[in-house]
Design an enzyme around this catalytic site. Structure first.
Site, PDB file in Angstrom:
ATOM      1  N   ARG A  36       0.827  -1.207   0.000  1.00  0.00           N
ATOM      2  CA  ARG A  36       0.000   0.000   0.000  1.00  0.00           C
ATOM      3  C   ARG A  36       0.860   1.254   0.000  1.00  0.00           C
ATOM      4  NH1 ARG A  36      -4.451   1.577   4.691  1.00  0.00           N
ATOM      5  NH2 ARG A  36      -5.305   3.413   3.637  1.00  0.00           N
ATOM      6  N   GLU A  38       4.505   2.966  -0.711  1.00  0.00           N
ATOM      7  CA  GLU A  38       5.680   2.761  -1.556  1.00  0.00           C
ATOM      8  C   GLU A  38       6.956   2.584  -0.736  1.00  0.00           C
ATOM      9  OE1 GLU A  38       7.863   4.989  -5.312  1.00  0.00           O
ATOM     10  OE2 GLU A  38       5.714   5.271  -4.943  1.00  0.00           O
ATOM     11  N   ASP A  61      -2.723  -0.399  -3.552  1.00  0.00           N
ATOM     12  CA  ASP A  61      -3.652  -0.270  -2.428  1.00  0.00           C
ATOM     13  C   ASP A  61      -4.964  -0.885  -2.877  1.00  0.00           C
ATOM     14  OD1 ASP A  61      -5.421   0.427  -0.438  1.00  0.00           O
ATOM     15  OD2 ASP A  61      -4.969   2.570  -0.470  1.00  0.00           O
ATOM     16  N   ILE A  62      -5.315  -2.040  -2.316  1.00  0.00           N
ATOM     17  CA  ILE A  62      -6.486  -2.761  -2.807  1.00  0.00           C
ATOM     18  C   ILE A  62      -7.803  -2.060  -2.464  1.00  0.00           C
ATOM     19  CG2 ILE A  62      -5.207  -4.927  -2.670  1.00  0.00           C
ATOM     20  CD1 ILE A  62      -7.009  -5.706  -0.299  1.00  0.00           C
ATOM     21  N   ASN A  88      -3.179 -11.727  -0.738  1.00  0.00           N
ATOM     22  CA  ASN A  88      -2.764 -11.834   0.658  1.00  0.00           C
ATOM     23  C   ASN A  88      -3.151 -10.613   1.492  1.00  0.00           C
ATOM     24  OD1 ASN A  88      -0.886 -12.882   2.929  1.00  0.00           O
ATOM     25  ND2 ASN A  88      -0.070 -10.845   2.473  1.00  0.00           N
ATOM     26  N   SER A 138      -8.492 -17.846   6.294  1.00  0.00           N
ATOM     27  CA  SER A 138      -8.133 -18.008   7.696  1.00  0.00           C
ATOM     28  C   SER A 138      -8.942 -19.159   8.255  1.00  0.00           C
ATOM     29  CB  SER A 138      -8.461 -16.718   8.459  1.00  0.00           C
ATOM     30  OG  SER A 138      -8.436 -16.912   9.855  1.00  0.00           O
ATOM     31  N   TYR A 194     -14.032  -9.981  11.843  1.00  0.00           N
ATOM     32  CA  TYR A 194     -12.992 -10.654  11.069  1.00  0.00           C
ATOM     33  C   TYR A 194     -13.528 -11.953  10.474  1.00  0.00           C
ATOM     34  CZ  TYR A 194      -8.425 -12.614   9.856  1.00  0.00           C
ATOM     35  OH  TYR A 194      -7.355 -13.148   9.177  1.00  0.00           O
ATOM     36  N   SER A 197     -15.678 -11.205   7.435  1.00  0.00           N
ATOM     37  CA  SER A 197     -14.864 -10.727   6.315  1.00  0.00           C
ATOM     38  C   SER A 197     -14.143 -11.878   5.628  1.00  0.00           C
ATOM     39  CB  SER A 197     -13.861  -9.673   6.790  1.00  0.00           C
ATOM     40  OG  SER A 197     -12.802 -10.243   7.543  1.00  0.00           O
ATOM     41  N   LYS A 198     -13.699 -12.869   6.397  1.00  0.00           N
ATOM     42  CA  LYS A 198     -12.975 -13.997   5.819  1.00  0.00           C
ATOM     43  C   LYS A 198     -13.913 -15.082   5.280  1.00  0.00           C
ATOM     44  CE  LYS A 198      -8.664 -12.826   6.040  1.00  0.00           C
ATOM     45  NZ  LYS A 198      -7.837 -12.704   4.808  1.00  0.00           N
TER      46      LYS A 198
END
Length: 301
Positions: A36, A38, A61-62, A88, A138, A194, A197-198
């Protein structure tokens, strides 16, 4: 033939960094380390070069569509396509986070789910024949980490589409903001943020594989999701694995495995995402039995 290209998102540290290192050792082609920020990415590149590795760097930056578009254009114009994508990049709030549950839910879903989806939508058209995609999930991404059967059924729906999944994820964030997550069956705040989200990222993997299976012409692309293990990083101080150990399963799926749409545990074994028990619950049960703990445990099979 064009040189093979591998991309690892969020790879300036932790498991992503170790994955890049492993790819530099075994992948026959060019490996991109992305970050994200540099400065962080270039520092990681410098460390790897001191070790004798030669990855390339590009900012990514996704959560930023402009950044994703720039990276897509770079890969397209410079290489014409890619052969391996390892998603990842992700975030996990620490146990003592000061952010509210609503903020944690919104941020983790935005990064771990929608960020991954954003990268996939941009780069999937560039995947060459026989390319591989590895989504880092995860143990929290297993379907049965969600306590409610009715909520699990939403994710296990075999007719689930990406737009419908997007709606499910948005509804979770809305319920979190309205303090209704627990009563709606998502799980216990703040930890369920979490988990959802996973689970969402894992459900996305299954949908993506189905789409690739039916695309015409068929590029023979595989998409799998991996639990790397409890790795000790700045995101997870409770981990017990090194980053190199955490990279083992993702590298196995990326370089050695030939299956599609599977959920792979840190020991490189395929796990049924849809059903209990998970390897973690089996290990826990064995520990209880070994120490003579009298528990009534019911697995939904």
């Amino acid at each position: 033939m064009s040189e093979k290209i591998a991309v690892v998102t969020g790879s300036n540290k932790g498991v992503g960094y170790a994955i890049v290192m492993g790819l530099c050792e075994r992948f026959k082609g060019t490996v991109y380390l992305t970050a994200r920020y540099e400065e962080n990415g270039k520092d990681a590149i410098a460390k790897l070069k001191k070790l004798g590795y030669q990855p390339l760097f590009h900012q990514l930056d996704i959560t930023d569509q402009t950044s994703v578009n720039k990276f897509k254009k770079h890969i397209q114009t410079t290489h014409g396509g890619l052969d391996l994508l390892i998603n990842n990049a992700g975030i996990l709030f620490p146990m003592d986070a000061v952010e509210s549950f609503a903020e944690q839910a919104e941020k983790m879903v935005a990064v771990n789910y929608f960020g991954t989806l954003r990268v996939c939508e941009a780069l999937f058209p560039l995947l060459r024949n026989n390319a591989k995609v590895v989504n880092i999930s995860s143990s929290a991404g297993h379907l049965y980490r969600i306590p409610s059967a009715s909520v699990r059924d939403k994710f296990r729906d075999f007719g689930l589409t990406i737009p419908k999944l997007n709606e499910i994820m948005e509804n979770f964030v809305m319920d979190a903001k309205e303090n209704k997550a627990q009563q709606e069956g998502w799980g216990n705040p703040p930890h369920c943020a979490y988990v959802i989200s996973k689970v969402g990222a894992s459900a996305l993997t299954i949908i993506q594989q189905g789409l690739f299976n039916h695309e015409i012409p068929n590029r023979n692309i595989s998409v799998n999701h991996v639990h790397p293990g409890l790795v000790k990083t700045d995101l997870n101080s409770n981990g017990n694995l090194t980053i190199e150990q955490g990279a083992r399963a993702p590298l196995y799926v990326a370089l050695d495995a030939n299956f599609k749409g599977k959920y792979v545990w840190s020991n490189c074994q395929i796990v049924d995402w849809y059903r209990q028990p998970t390897p973690a619950s089996i290990i826990l049960l064995k520990i209880y039995v070994y120490f003579g703990v009298n528990l009534k445990i019911k697995f939904e099979l």
